[in-house]
Design an enzyme around this catalytic site. Structure first.
Site, PDB file in Angstrom:
ATOM      1  N   CYS A  14       0.824  -1.211   0.000  1.00 57.28           N
ATOM      2  CA  CYS A  14       0.000   0.000   0.000  1.00 57.28           C
ATOM      3  C   CYS A  14       0.859   1.263   0.000  1.00 57.28           C
ATOM      4  O   CYS A  14       0.671   2.157  -0.820  1.00 57.28           O
ATOM      5  CB  CYS A  14      -0.929  -0.011   1.215  1.00 57.28           C
ATOM      6  SG  CYS A  14      -1.827   1.517   1.407  1.00 57.28           S
ATOM      7  N   CYS A  53      -1.520   1.643  -3.144  1.00 56.02           N
ATOM      8  CA  CYS A  53      -2.518   2.712  -2.987  1.00 56.02           C
ATOM      9  C   CYS A  53      -1.930   4.122  -2.947  1.00 56.02           C
ATOM     10  O   CYS A  53      -2.392   5.010  -3.671  1.00 56.02           O
ATOM     11  CB  CYS A  53      -3.304   2.524  -1.690  1.00 56.02           C
ATOM     12  SG  CYS A  53      -3.387   0.863  -1.039  1.00 56.02           S
ATOM     13  N   LYS A  97       0.128   5.354  -6.067  1.00 49.47           N
ATOM     14  CA  LYS A  97      -0.831   5.415  -7.176  1.00 49.47           C
ATOM     15  C   LYS A  97      -1.723   6.643  -7.061  1.00 49.47           C
ATOM     16  O   LYS A  97      -1.921   7.385  -8.009  1.00 49.47           O
ATOM     17  CB  LYS A  97      -1.684   4.147  -7.177  1.00 49.47           C
ATOM     18  CG  LYS A  97      -2.817   4.189  -8.176  1.00 49.47           C
ATOM     19  CD  LYS A  97      -3.900   3.214  -7.828  1.00 49.47           C
ATOM     20  CE  LYS A  97      -4.690   3.632  -6.611  1.00 49.47           C
ATOM     21  NZ  LYS A  97      -5.587   2.564  -6.127  1.00 49.47           N
ATOM     22  N   TYR A 141      -9.001  -3.402 -11.610  1.00 47.81           N
ATOM     23  CA  TYR A 141      -8.926  -2.007 -11.186  1.00 47.81           C
ATOM     24  C   TYR A 141      -7.537  -1.403 -11.353  1.00 47.81           C
ATOM     25  O   TYR A 141      -7.399  -0.227 -11.683  1.00 47.81           O
ATOM     26  CB  TYR A 141      -9.452  -1.839  -9.762  1.00 47.81           C
ATOM     27  CG  TYR A 141      -8.466  -2.197  -8.667  1.00 47.81           C
ATOM     28  CD1 TYR A 141      -7.710  -1.214  -8.043  1.00 47.81           C
ATOM     29  CD2 TYR A 141      -8.293  -3.507  -8.256  1.00 47.81           C
ATOM     30  CE1 TYR A 141      -6.814  -1.539  -7.037  1.00 47.81           C
ATOM     31  CE2 TYR A 141      -7.414  -3.833  -7.255  1.00 47.81           C
ATOM     32  CZ  TYR A 141      -6.671  -2.852  -6.645  1.00 47.81           C
ATOM     33  OH  TYR A 141      -5.789  -3.174  -5.659  1.00 47.81           O
ATOM     34  N   GLU A 152      -7.015   1.924 -13.591  1.00 48.28           N
ATOM     35  CA  GLU A 152      -6.506   3.119 -12.900  1.00 48.28           C
ATOM     36  C   GLU A 152      -5.254   3.645 -13.599  1.00 48.28           C
ATOM     37  O   GLU A 152      -5.128   4.850 -13.837  1.00 48.28           O
ATOM     38  CB  GLU A 152      -6.180   2.785 -11.439  1.00 48.28           C
ATOM     39  CG  GLU A 152      -7.421   2.625 -10.579  1.00 48.28           C
ATOM     40  CD  GLU A 152      -7.120   2.219  -9.144  1.00 48.28           C
ATOM     41  OE1 GLU A 152      -8.001   2.405  -8.289  1.00 48.28           O
ATOM     42  OE2 GLU A 152      -6.023   1.706  -8.857  1.00 48.28           O
ATOM     43  N   HIS A 186     -27.135  21.422  -1.650  1.00 53.05           N
ATOM     44  CA  HIS A 186     -27.225  21.991  -2.991  1.00 53.05           C
ATOM     45  C   HIS A 186     -26.244  23.148  -3.154  1.00 53.05           C
ATOM     46  O   HIS A 186     -26.084  23.932  -2.214  1.00 53.05           O
ATOM     47  CB  HIS A 186     -28.654  22.506  -3.208  1.00 53.05           C
ATOM     48  CG  HIS A 186     -28.878  23.036  -4.574  1.00 53.05           C
ATOM     49  ND1 HIS A 186     -28.960  22.216  -5.688  1.00 53.05           N
ATOM     50  CD2 HIS A 186     -29.026  24.312  -5.029  1.00 53.05           C
ATOM     51  CE1 HIS A 186     -29.173  22.974  -6.758  1.00 53.05           C
ATOM     52  NE2 HIS A 186     -29.211  24.244  -6.382  1.00 53.05           N
ATOM     53  N   GLU A 214     -26.215  15.288  -4.228  1.00 56.11           N
ATOM     54  CA  GLU A 214     -27.613  15.526  -3.848  1.00 56.11           C
ATOM     55  C   GLU A 214     -28.571  14.651  -4.657  1.00 56.11           C
ATOM     56  O   GLU A 214     -29.682  14.352  -4.221  1.00 56.11           O
ATOM     57  CB  GLU A 214     -27.986  17.001  -3.977  1.00 56.11           C
ATOM     58  CG  GLU A 214     -28.081  17.528  -5.387  1.00 56.11           C
ATOM     59  CD  GLU A 214     -28.441  19.023  -5.422  1.00 56.11           C
ATOM     60  OE1 GLU A 214     -29.522  19.380  -4.921  1.00 56.11           O
ATOM     61  OE2 GLU A 214     -27.636  19.823  -5.939  1.00 56.11           O
TER      62      GLU A 214
END
Ligand code: FAD
Length: 475
Positions: free
Chosen positions: A43, A48, A51, A180, A184, A438, A443
């Site tokens: 990681c 992670c 990356k 993934y 990525e 908003h 939302e």
């Protein structure tokens, strides 16, 4: 302790191993950790964190392009790969040092070496050619890139391990795989200016994810310039001058600067001596464990990617923590692997939690689907063609939200928060009762009142339901 040198020997100082070691030491255990490469594990060093830093770098391309629509004049821009890699290296060295300091602070002893298991209580430290007797052994050795079939020239290809240290940015790259990691890197390298081709065995990217989300993301990446070769894989790689010629199964020959294999990962158990100790491994070499991470040998436990449950950092950390609570803290704890929120850090990001529509339709009799796709406010002024995709899957009988899938900027951040309420068992009525913020993209999640589709079908045996995601696909 009379028979043992330590209470706990941890093999591997990655996410799971470091957490387990620190928590066990906090309970008063005498702990020794061996790491053959760098403290922090995949990681921190080559997963992670580096990356995500590269993903951030890549997104400036959009910021520069979008700025004009908001009145900015941006001068000529250029990107320096060497500078990014140097900055990234500095940061991961800093993080690795923090991991080391934290181990020391909790009184954990550390040895820089490969370690292998000799028997149920003995570990050999190879660099020092000595053995240590441990009351418990924790296997936290993670995984390694899977290289696939031995095609001619495979040695010319790199994996995610090497991409972080390339001296030069590949101008043209072939990424092999559709999981993934493949998408990525395709997304970030394209934004940094590389010409990216992705070849994969299947008909679409991200097998195991929600089908609509897969298609939406594939189209977004294609529109951006990533070229996909579906049902096609390299069969031969050849070096020609400075380039690599990649021959694909369907006959095309691509000339590229790098080929990156991202076709999955395998648990790092090779040569670890586990067979000698009688530890049961599964067909791909993962350590078979029970819900408390205990292997078939009672004194040997395993956490993280090496167990091939869900290959994600937070999962490895949880498993490491739960192991230490169970064995040294007198608080038996099993990790719940259900309803994991997770993200794919493409641009736009994919955030997902809970069931896909396909899985829900197999497991539930009535499934309601709410989905929307829209142009986010920011895109209106800059003329970007970016769109947002949102999908909520609901159990039509109980109103419980079974899954949410989002493709948007910061979908990873959104899905982390949604993960809490899905875990709590939120219903669609809870979503509807929540006031919107908003103007945001998120939302839409609480204003999506009109059902897109309802499926009603006979309930199938859960045994017939497919796995949510396979190991090659999980972020
Ligand atoms: P690791 O972190 O891999 O640690 C294992 C350690 O054991 C390594 O340091 C290794 O050197 C050491 N070791 C192995 N064998 C021995 C031995 N015999 N003796 C001594 N030391 C040994 N997860 C996410 O949650 N989000 C992401 O965005 C994400 N992105 C990723 C991107 C990439 C490119 C990759 C490859 C992975 C990514 N992951 C991500 C997955 C994540 O990195 C892993 O799930 C996590 O690191 C697993 O932790 P671990 O403790 O099981 O193993």
């Amino acid at each position: 302790m009379t028979d043992f040198d330590v209470d706990l020997f941890v093999i591997g100082a990655g996410s799971g191993g470091v957490r387990a070691a620190r928590v066990a030491a906090g309970y008063g255990a005498k702990v020794l950790v061996a790491e053959e490469y760098r403290i922090g594990g995949t990681c921190v060093i080559r997963g992670c964190v580096p990356k995500k830093l590269m993903v951030y770098a890549s997104r400036f391309a959009d910021d520069f392009a979008d700025a004009e629509g908001f009145g900015w004049t941006v001068g000529e821009t250029s990107f320096d790969w060497g500078k990014l890699i140097a900055a990234k290296d500095k940061e991961i060295s800093r993080l690795s040092a923090i991991y080391r300091a934290n181990l020391e602070k909790t009184g954990v002893a550390f040895v820089q070496s490969r370690a292998i298991v000799e028997d149920a209580h003995t570990v050999r430290i190879l660099a020092e050619n000595r053995t240590v007797r441990a009351r418990y052994i924790l296997i936290a050795t993670g995984g390694a890139p899977f290289l696939g079939p031995e095609i001619p020239g495979r040695e010319l290809a790199i994996t995610s391990n090497e991409i972080f240290d390339l001296k030069e940015q590949p101008k043209r790259i072939l990424i092999v795989g559709g999981g993934y990691i493949a998408v990525e890197f395709a997304s970030l390298l394209e934004r940094l200016g590389s010409k990216v081709t992705v070849a994969l065995r299947g008909e679409n990217i991200l097998r195991g994810f929600d089908e609509d989300a897969r298609c939406f993301l594939r189209d977004s990446l294609t529109e951006r310039g990533v070229e996909f070769k579906f049902n096609d894989m390299p069969v031969r790689l050849e070096k020609k001058d400075e380039a690599i010629h990649a021959s694909l199964a369907q006959g095309e020959i691509l000339e590229v600067d790098q080929v990156m294999l991202a076709i999955g990962r395998r648990p790092a158990t090779q040569g670890l001596g586990l067979d000698r100790a009688g530890v049961r491994l599964d067909a791909v070499g993962a350590v078979c464990v029970d819900s408390f991470s205990q292997s078939s040998v009672p004194s040997i436990y395993a956490v993280g990617d090496v167990t091939n449950r869900v290959d994600l950092t937070p999962v490895a950390i949880r498993e490491g923590h739960a192991f230490a609570d169970t064995v040294f803290g007198g608080k038996p704890r099993a990790v719940d692997h259900m309803h994991l929120p997770t993200a794919v850090f493409t641009t736009p990001e994919l955030g997902t939690v809970g069931m896909t529509e396909e899985e829900a339709r197999l497991k539930h009799t009535v499934v309601d689907v709410f989905k929307t796709s829209f142009r986010p406010l920011k895109a209106t002024l800059c003329g970007s063609c970016d769109r947002v995709f949102m999908k909520i899957i609901v159990d039509g009988e109980t109103d419980r939200v079974l899954g949410v899938h989002i493709i948007a900027g910061d979908a990873g951040e959104m899905i982390q928060l949604l993960g809490i309420i899905i875990k709590m068992g939120a219903t669609k009525a809870d979503f509807d009762a929540t006031m919107a913020v908003h103007p945001t993209s998120a939302e839409e999640l609480v204003t999506l009142h009109t059902r897109t589709m309802r499926y009603e079908q006979p309930k199938l045996d859960p045994g017939e339901a497919p796995a949510l995601m396979d190991e090659e696909q999980m972020p």
